[in-house]
Design an enzyme around this catalytic site. Structure first.
Site, mmCIF file in Angstrom:
data_model
loop_
_atom_site.group_PDB
_atom_site.id
_atom_site.type_symbol
_atom_site.label_atom_id
_atom_site.label_comp_id
_atom_site.label_asym_id
_atom_site.label_seq_id
_atom_site.Cartn_x
_atom_site.Cartn_y
_atom_site.Cartn_z
ATOM 1 N N ASP A 46 7.381 15.821 108.012
ATOM 2 C CA ASP A 46 7.825 17.105 107.495
ATOM 3 C C ASP A 46 7.433 17.240 106.034
ATOM 4 O O ASP A 46 8.031 16.635 105.157
ATOM 5 C CB ASP A 46 9.345 17.233 107.649
ATOM 6 C CG ASP A 46 9.848 18.572 107.161
ATOM 7 O OD1 ASP A 46 9.630 19.573 107.862
ATOM 8 O OD2 ASP A 46 10.448 18.617 106.060
ATOM 9 N N TYR A 51 6.151 20.368 97.817
ATOM 10 C CA TYR A 51 6.434 18.953 97.579
ATOM 11 C C TYR A 51 5.388 18.306 96.665
ATOM 12 O O TYR A 51 5.633 17.252 96.082
ATOM 13 C CB TYR A 51 6.520 18.173 98.888
ATOM 14 C CG TYR A 51 7.651 18.611 99.802
ATOM 15 C CD1 TYR A 51 8.630 19.504 99.376
ATOM 16 C CD2 TYR A 51 7.725 18.131 101.107
ATOM 17 C CE1 TYR A 51 9.652 19.914 100.215
ATOM 18 C CE2 TYR A 51 8.751 18.527 101.959
ATOM 19 C CZ TYR A 51 9.704 19.421 101.513
ATOM 20 O OH TYR A 51 10.714 19.828 102.356
ATOM 21 N N LYS A 80 4.988 23.976 105.060
ATOM 22 C CA LYS A 80 5.770 25.181 104.760
ATOM 23 C C LYS A 80 5.052 26.086 103.767
ATOM 24 O O LYS A 80 4.288 25.612 102.920
ATOM 25 C CB LYS A 80 7.136 24.783 104.193
ATOM 26 C CG LYS A 80 7.921 23.824 105.073
ATOM 27 C CD LYS A 80 9.262 23.483 104.452
ATOM 28 C CE LYS A 80 9.951 22.391 105.233
ATOM 29 N NZ LYS A 80 9.315 21.075 105.016
ATOM 30 N N HIS A 113 9.329 28.621 103.942
ATOM 31 C CA HIS A 113 10.189 27.645 103.279
ATOM 32 C C HIS A 113 11.543 28.236 102.884
ATOM 33 O O HIS A 113 12.596 27.661 103.170
ATOM 34 C CB HIS A 113 9.484 27.092 102.042
ATOM 35 C CG HIS A 113 9.982 25.759 101.607
ATOM 36 N ND1 HIS A 113 9.211 24.842 100.927
ATOM 37 C CD2 HIS A 113 11.190 25.158 101.734
ATOM 38 C CE1 HIS A 113 9.903 23.753 100.678
ATOM 39 N NE2 HIS A 113 11.119 23.923 101.154
#
Length: 259
Positions: A46, A51, A80, A113
């Site tokens: 994931d 990130y 996302k 997201h």
């Protein structure tokens, strides 16, 4: 290697019930972490544009494939769409960049997201309908096999379901004993949307650790059952305590999506 059960999504895809979370995995260790997680038996990863580690995570995947540990089609890679790419014409280009960062041709699951469109840190005029229509285009072009949403609440889910041609396959939310969100779980179950507590309650989970021993322990979390009274006791810890919200990460006094 642990035998991880899978869950059938509304899109028809099979998703492993236990995956590996990549949030806050540093770029200096991300490649090795992903490689070791694949070696431990994880197949769902994931990730997210926000990130900041997708290139390194992709390097870990590439090394595992090159070493014969796994084939691409055996992995379930999730990413996302960040808030600043909600405008319809911006969705496909950023997805293609993210795919290039990962070094893969498609995402198994791609999520919105947060349910908010931003232009830098200012609100954008892009509606969720505009963004979701562009997300549906990703499926039509083979860039994502399944699409879903993250951090959505009930009212917005109902709105999305009114116009969605492709229903969201998953709803990813913050979920732990201090934030149960039972009514949201009930809504998602009633609408056939899978959520990511506890596998015994029919959810999929995405724990994270860099320690191989804990990787294995987390992966084996479906191998035992808790007593019903223990499940009820854990649920009773609910405090409506939320750790993950946009205002934790950048300065804003006008972005209260969980209000």
């Amino acid at each position: 290697m642990a035998n991880v059960p899978s869950i059938k999504l509304s899109s028809g895809a099979d998703m492993p019930q236990v995956g590996f979370g990549l949030w806050k995995v540093g770029t200096d260790i991300a490649a090795d972490t992903v490689y070791n997680a694949i070696k431990a038996g994880y197949r769902l990863f994931d990730g997210a544009c926000d990130y900041g580690n997708e290139t390194e995570c992709g390097q870990g995947v590439a090394r595992a494939i090159a070493d014969g540990l796994v084939k691409r089609e055996e992995l379930f890679i999730v990413s996302k769409l960040w808030n600043t790419f909600h405008d319809g014409e911006r969705v496909e280009p950023i997805v293609k960049k993210q795919l290039a960062d990962w070094g893969v041709d498609y995402f198994d699951l791609y999520l919105i997201h947060f349910p908010v469109a931003l232009d830098q840190i200012k609100n954008s005029k892009a509606s969720i309908q505009e963004t979701w229509t562009a997300m549906e285009g990703l499926v039509e072009k083979g860039l994502a096999k399944s699409i879903g949403v993250s951090n959505f609440q009930g009212q917005l889910l109902y709105d999305l379901l009114r116009y969605a041609k492709i229903r969201p396959a998953t709803l990813q939310i913050e979920h732990h004993p201090y934030l149960v969100q039972q009514e949201l779980l009930n809504l998602a179950k009633a609408e056939g949307i899978l959520l990511r507590w506890a596998t015994q309650r029919g959810l999929a989970i995405i724990p994270k650790t860099t320690r191989p021993a804990l990787m294995t322990a987390n992966l084996e979390s479906t191998n035992f059952d808790l007593a019903s009274e223990d499940l009820e006791a854990i649920s009773g810890l609910d405090r409506n305590l939320r750790f993950n919200q946009p205002s934790n990460y950048f300065s804003t006094d006008a972005l209260w999506i969980f209000g």
